[in-house]
Design an enzyme around this catalytic site. Structure first.
Site, PDB file in Angstrom:
ATOM      1  N   HIS A   1      -2.170   2.257   7.349  1.00 13.67           N
ATOM      2  CA  HIS A   1      -1.420   1.204   8.025  1.00 13.67           C
ATOM      3  C   HIS A   1      -1.534   1.337   9.541  1.00 13.67           C
ATOM      4  CE1 HIS A   1       0.438   1.328   4.036  1.00 13.67           C
ATOM      5  NE2 HIS A   1       0.546   0.030   4.216  1.00 13.67           N
TER       6      HIS A   1
ATOM      7  N   GLY B   1       0.836  -1.196   0.000  1.00 18.05           N
ATOM      8  CA  GLY B   1       0.000   0.000   0.000  1.00 18.05           C
ATOM      9  C   GLY B   1       0.865   1.238   0.000  1.00 18.05           C
ATOM     10  N   CYS B   2       0.291   2.338   0.375  1.00 15.31           N
ATOM     11  CA  CYS B   2       0.990   3.623   0.383  1.00 15.31           C
ATOM     12  C   CYS B   2       2.273   3.529   1.197  1.00 15.31           C
ATOM     13  CB  CYS B   2       0.060   4.689   0.968  1.00 15.31           C
ATOM     14  SG  CYS B   2       0.835   6.294   1.167  1.00 15.31           S
ATOM     15  N   PHE B   3       3.363   3.986   0.612  1.00 13.47           N
ATOM     16  CA  PHE B   3       4.651   3.855   1.296  1.00 13.47           C
ATOM     17  C   PHE B   3       4.798   4.758   2.510  1.00 13.47           C
ATOM     18  CE2 PHE B   3       6.481   5.975  -2.830  1.00 13.47           C
ATOM     19  CZ  PHE B   3       5.884   7.190  -2.562  1.00 13.47           C
ATOM     20  N   TRP B   4       3.983   5.797   2.652  1.00 16.62           N
ATOM     21  CA  TRP B   4       4.097   6.695   3.801  1.00 16.62           C
ATOM     22  C   TRP B   4       3.867   5.964   5.117  1.00 16.62           C
ATOM     23  CZ3 TRP B   4       0.137  10.727   1.652  1.00 16.62           C
ATOM     24  CH2 TRP B   4       0.698  11.420   0.564  1.00 16.62           C
TER      25      TRP B   4
END
Length: 166
Positions: free
Chosen positions: A156, A13-16
């Site tokens: 996350h 998913g989003c790396f942040w």
């Protein structure tokens, strides 16, 4: 930096959000958001067809190992949703382990089997195993994003489940 340091490249998913959680693990030396597994050279946030938003994790093998990183990885994202985490949809947000060598591939496959066998998720794991090719660092504004933007979006979180290694 530790000359014996090792790296792992994971996408979930989003790396942040992944970066924000992984950076806090004991043994993690550095994290870097970026793109890998796609079709174009020099991918950017606006142009990364087929690339996953991925996280390169540099770790000290005397303090943690690849299995521990995988254990955490499978607790902070849903590995059963195809090309999706939270509100983020598309192949950029797929669940993937980008292996650097046969040893990582073997460990990753064994871990996926362990997660499936645990039956903790209602559906089977769809996390892909992909050979690590070029990893391109994301733009500076995407590095340390949630540290620099504490109210920023993340999908996350650490699920309340025991370690798969227990």
């Amino acid at each position: 930096m530790n000359s014996a340091a090792k790296t792992a490249v994971l996408a979930g998913g989003c790396f942040w959000g992944m970066e924000d959680l992984f950076r806090k693990l004991p043994g993690v030396i550095d994290t870097e958001t970026g793109y890998t597994g796609g079709k174009n050279e020099n991918p950017t946030y606006q142009n990364h067809p087929g690339h996953a938003e991925a996280l390169k994790i540099t770790y000290d093998p005397s303090k943690t190992n690849f299995k521990n990183l995988l254990d955490f990885f499978f607790q902070i994202h849903d590995p059963t949703t195809l090309n999706r985490q939270g509100n983020d949809v598309g192949t950029s947000y797929r669940s993937a382990i980008f292996y650097a060598d046969d040893e990582q591939k073997k460990e990753a496959q064994a871990f996926i089997d362990l997660v499936n066998k645990s039956k903790r998720w209602p559906d089977p794991v769809i996390t892909t195993l992909e050979p690590l090719s070029e990893f391109t660092a994301a733009e500076p504004e995407h590095q340390d994003y949630l540290q620099n933007n504490p109210g920023g979006y993340t999908c996350h979180f650490v699920r309340s489940m025991p370690s798969y290694l227990a």
